[in-house]
Design an enzyme around this catalytic site. Structure first.
Site, PDB file in Angstrom:
ATOM      1  N   CYS A  52      56.490  87.352  -7.409  1.00 32.21           N
ATOM      2  CA  CYS A  52      56.464  88.454  -8.153  1.00 32.21           C
ATOM      3  C   CYS A  52      57.729  89.293  -7.976  1.00 32.21           C
ATOM      4  O   CYS A  52      58.112  89.380  -6.962  1.00 32.21           O
ATOM      5  CB  CYS A  52      54.937  89.207  -7.700  1.00 32.21           C
ATOM      6  SG  CYS A  52      54.453  90.594  -8.770  1.00 32.21           S
TER       7      CYS A  52
ATOM      8  N   CYS B  89      61.562  81.388 -12.039  1.00 37.66           N
ATOM      9  CA  CYS B  89      61.972  80.770 -11.086  1.00 37.66           C
ATOM     10  C   CYS B  89      62.882  79.906 -11.667  1.00 37.66           C
ATOM     11  O   CYS B  89      62.847  79.263 -12.824  1.00 37.66           O
ATOM     12  CB  CYS B  89      60.691  80.031 -10.662  1.00 37.66           C
ATOM     13  SG  CYS B  89      59.480  80.987  -9.673  1.00 37.66           S
TER      14      CYS B  89
ATOM     15  N   CYS C  43      54.179  88.821 -14.054  1.00 39.50           N
ATOM     16  CA  CYS C  43      55.092  89.917 -13.602  1.00 39.50           C
ATOM     17  C   CYS C  43      56.175  89.743 -14.480  1.00 39.50           C
ATOM     18  O   CYS C  43      57.129  90.554 -14.428  1.00 39.50           O
ATOM     19  CB  CYS C  43      55.074  90.365 -12.284  1.00 39.50           C
ATOM     20  SG  CYS C  43      55.482  88.972 -11.257  1.00 39.50           S
TER      21      CYS C  43
END
Length: 137
Positions: free
Chosen positions: A11, A89, A85
């Site tokens: 997040c 990645c 959010c």
């Protein structure tokens, strides 16, 4: 997946949702899963309302600190979960990527954080069943 699967919760600030998810997974998995959490722009501390909400269910995340998301953290994890959010990645072949759409607890009181905490618990319970179900004799 490795013998002991690993999960990374991501997040942006690594201060609320990802910390609560990591707390639940550590608590509920009983050591069967390696747990990590991180964020792309870590806050200075874990959200006090998240700490209080977790304390209410007997999980202490007060000693946790937000950590920066690294390529190595993703590489070393079997499952990478973003918390709705918008964080992304690095993508590695063979990893599983999930996005859990959850409200942001930032700036909210503990009353508003409780339902988020409870939703995270349900998601974590499902995750445990998928990646490390309890074996029966």
């Amino acid at each position: 997946m490795a013998e002991k699967p690993s999960v990374l919760f991501v997040c942006v600030h690594n201060a609320g949702r990802s910390q609560m998810a990591a707390g639940w997974l550590s608590h509920l998995a009983g050591g069967r899963i390696e747990v990590r959490s991180a964020g792309s722009a870590p806050a200075g501390q874990v959200n006090p309302a998240a700490v209080e909400a977790m304390r209410e269910v007997g999980i202490d995340i007060s000693a946790e600190t937000p950590k920066i998301l690294t390529v190595d953290a993703v590489r070393e994890s079997d499952v990478c979960i973003t918390m709705g959010c918008g964080d992304t990645c690095p993508v590695f072949p063979g990893k599983r990527y999930l996005d859990w759409t959850l409200e942001d607890p930032a700036g909210r009181g503990v009353e508003a954080v409780r339902p988020i905490r409870d939703e995270i618990r349900k998601l974590v319970e499902g995750l445990i069943e998928e990646v490390a179900p309890e074996r029966t004799a």
